[in-house]
Design an enzyme around this catalytic site. Structure first.
Site, PDB file in Angstrom:
ATOM      1  N   LYS A 186      18.154  82.479  73.022  1.00 29.18           N
ATOM      2  CA  LYS A 186      17.867  81.920  74.341  1.00 29.18           C
ATOM      3  C   LYS A 186      16.442  81.314  74.377  1.00 29.18           C
ATOM      4  CE  LYS A 186      21.775  82.909  76.377  1.00 29.18           C
ATOM      5  NZ  LYS A 186      22.712  83.566  75.458  1.00 29.18           N
TER       6      LYS A 186
HETATM    7  C1  LIG Z   1      23.885  84.525  76.259  1.00 30.71           C
HETATM    8  C2  LIG Z   1      24.671  84.526  77.479  1.00 30.71           C
HETATM    9  C3  LIG Z   1      25.091  85.704  78.094  1.00 30.71           C
HETATM   10  C4  LIG Z   1      24.931  87.072  77.492  1.00 30.71           C
HETATM   11  O1  LIG Z   1      23.711  87.378  77.029  1.00 30.71           O
HETATM   12  P1  LIG Z   1      23.479  88.504  75.881  1.00 30.71           P
HETATM   13  O2  LIG Z   1      22.042  88.808  76.064  1.00 30.71           O
HETATM   14  O3  LIG Z   1      23.768  87.842  74.562  1.00 30.71           O
HETATM   15  O4  LIG Z   1      24.374  89.637  76.171  1.00 30.71           O
HETATM   16  C5  LIG Z   1      25.764  85.619  79.304  1.00 30.71           C
HETATM   17  N1  LIG Z   1      26.032  84.440  79.853  1.00 30.71           N
HETATM   18  C6  LIG Z   1      25.675  83.268  79.279  1.00 30.71           C
HETATM   19  C7  LIG Z   1      25.974  81.992  79.964  1.00 30.71           C
HETATM   20  C8  LIG Z   1      25.011  83.275  78.065  1.00 30.71           C
HETATM   21  O5  LIG Z   1      24.681  82.125  77.483  1.00 30.71           O
END
Ligand SMILES: *Cc1c(COP(=O)(O)O)cnc(C)c1O
Length: 397
Positions: A186
């Protein structure tokens, strides 16, 4: 998007603070801490960045979605409306609470189609979850109006959209509760981590307790704390929060780079009349984590993807056949392959998945190409990439 591309001295310094005193947990152990409260400090930074009253860090973005829903009272048998284009975490987080994910079409924003949302509302609907995919947003005004009219919660999954805004407000701070992920890919990363944000004190306190076994966090003796209600463990560790604390301070720098790279590529592709871009609602500013564009038809999109591969253009996806992001490849979900029994209520609630089709979503996702905007590229690399992308597309039209 990925903050991990720019990992350095600031991140090391914050982690070393934690290693030096040895308190790897975010709660308690006050005398040993030497004043270091990384999770608390990161929550304060995020309050400023996201212009929101309360922030509760948790162990992941998926946990953030579950905790947000639970904190606002969504649970067994409740229906939560969510988009067909998202990440598997969306239905996972809903299923975990015994609630029912109701999937509906997206529109040309690549987010929830307000019309499809309105049509999906039943007496069981409790919440609408808009997912701000790839750094941009759905039609927030229309979605908010529907939620207000029908007395539904608006949950905003902004896991991929930190830094984007709508009418000057940070994405994630617009719904009743917002969710963020700080996983490794992210825009800013903790390694693993997530956050629930809200202006509602009651929901915040619920999130604070629920994510730590129901502890009420009153006083400074963990053993003496009472449990007003059931909770689980979705805590973030101090080590993870430390990385995020360094990263969040660099967010403006990351966003500047992202925007610069995004604009160079967008400009090059704008010169091709057959290429169109996702709609960004009026008053919206993308975070520029990804550039999303449409080709005239599915077969051209497929050919462009092959041409990109041949020319070494990586980090671009056509999500139509992607296992992570689009309903077409979620067989495990559609067939309810679960390690443990699923309630009859949820099974019945999901029967629609056997027959429902999503032509409108197919129409957008089939023709869409989504390109990650990296932070580590040099300007020259971005320009070369933009030229190659444009010439690959032109050669196929
Ligand atoms: C990455 C992501 C998640 C989940 O995040 P994690 O930290 O990997 O559990 C949820 N929703 C969206 C849209 C994402 O891109």
């Amino acid at each position: 998007m990925p903050g991990f591309e720019l990992f350095g001295d600031q991140e090391r310094k914050e982690v070393n603070d934690v290693l030096d005193n040895g308190v790897l947990m975010r709660y308690g152990f006050d005398p040993m801490r030497k004043g270091h409260w990384k999770a608390k400090s990161l929550e304060q930074e995020l309050q400023n960045t996201l212009q929101t009253k309360y922030v509760q860090l948790v162990s992941s973005g998926t946990a953030a979605v579950s905790v947000a829903l639970a904190s606002a009272g969504v649970g067994a048998g409740d229906e939560v409306i969510m988009p067909t284009f998202t990440f598997v975490a969306s239905f996972e987080a809903i299923m975990m609470l015994g609630a029912i994910p109701v999937l509906v079409d997206i529109d040309d924003t690549l987010g929830l189609d307000p019309k499809a949302v309105a049509e999906a509302i039943t007496p069981k609907t409790k919440a609408v979850m808009v997912v701000q995919m790839c750094g941009s947003m759905g039609h927030m005004d229309a979605l908010k109006a529907i939620c207000t009219q029908h007395n539904l919660l608006l949950i905003e999954d902004a896991c991929q959209a930190i830094g984007g805004t709508y009418q000057g407000k940070p994405l994630g701070s617009i719904g009743d509760l917002g969710c963020f992920s700080f996983d490794f890919v992210k825009t800013i990363t903790c390694g693993e981590g997530g956050a629930v944000v809200t202006d509602n004190e009651n929901w915040y306190l619920n999130a604070d307790h629920y994510s730590d076994h129901g502890h009420d966090h009153i006083g400074n003796d963990r053993g003496a704390e009472s449990h007003p209600f059931l909770g689980y463990n979705f805590r973030i560790s101090e080590l993870h929060a430390a990385v995020g604390l360094a990263q969040v301070k660099r967010l403006p720098e990351f966003l500047d780079i992202q925007r610069k790279h995004f604009n160079i590529i967008r400009e090059a592709l704008s010169e091709i009349p057959e290429v169109t871009f996702r709609t960004v609602p009026e008053g919206g500013v993308e975070s520029c984590a990804f550039l999303n564009f449409f080709l005239p038809d599915v077969s051209t999109a497929e050919k462009v993807m092959i041409a990109f591969k041949d020319h070494g253009i990586d980090a671009c996806w056509n999500y139509y056949k992607n296992n992570w992001h689009y309903i077409r490849k979620w067989e495990h979900f559609k067939e309810l392959k679960s390690l443990y029994p699923i309630s009859e209520e949820v099974k019945k609630g999901l029967e629609y998945l056997q027959t429902k089709t999503f032509e409108q979503s197919d129409h957008y996702i089939g023709r869409n190409i989504s390109c990650l905007i990296k932070l580590s590229w040099t300007e020259e690399e971005v320009r070369r990439r933009a030229d190659k992308m444009a010439s690959s597309i032109k050669s196929l039209l």
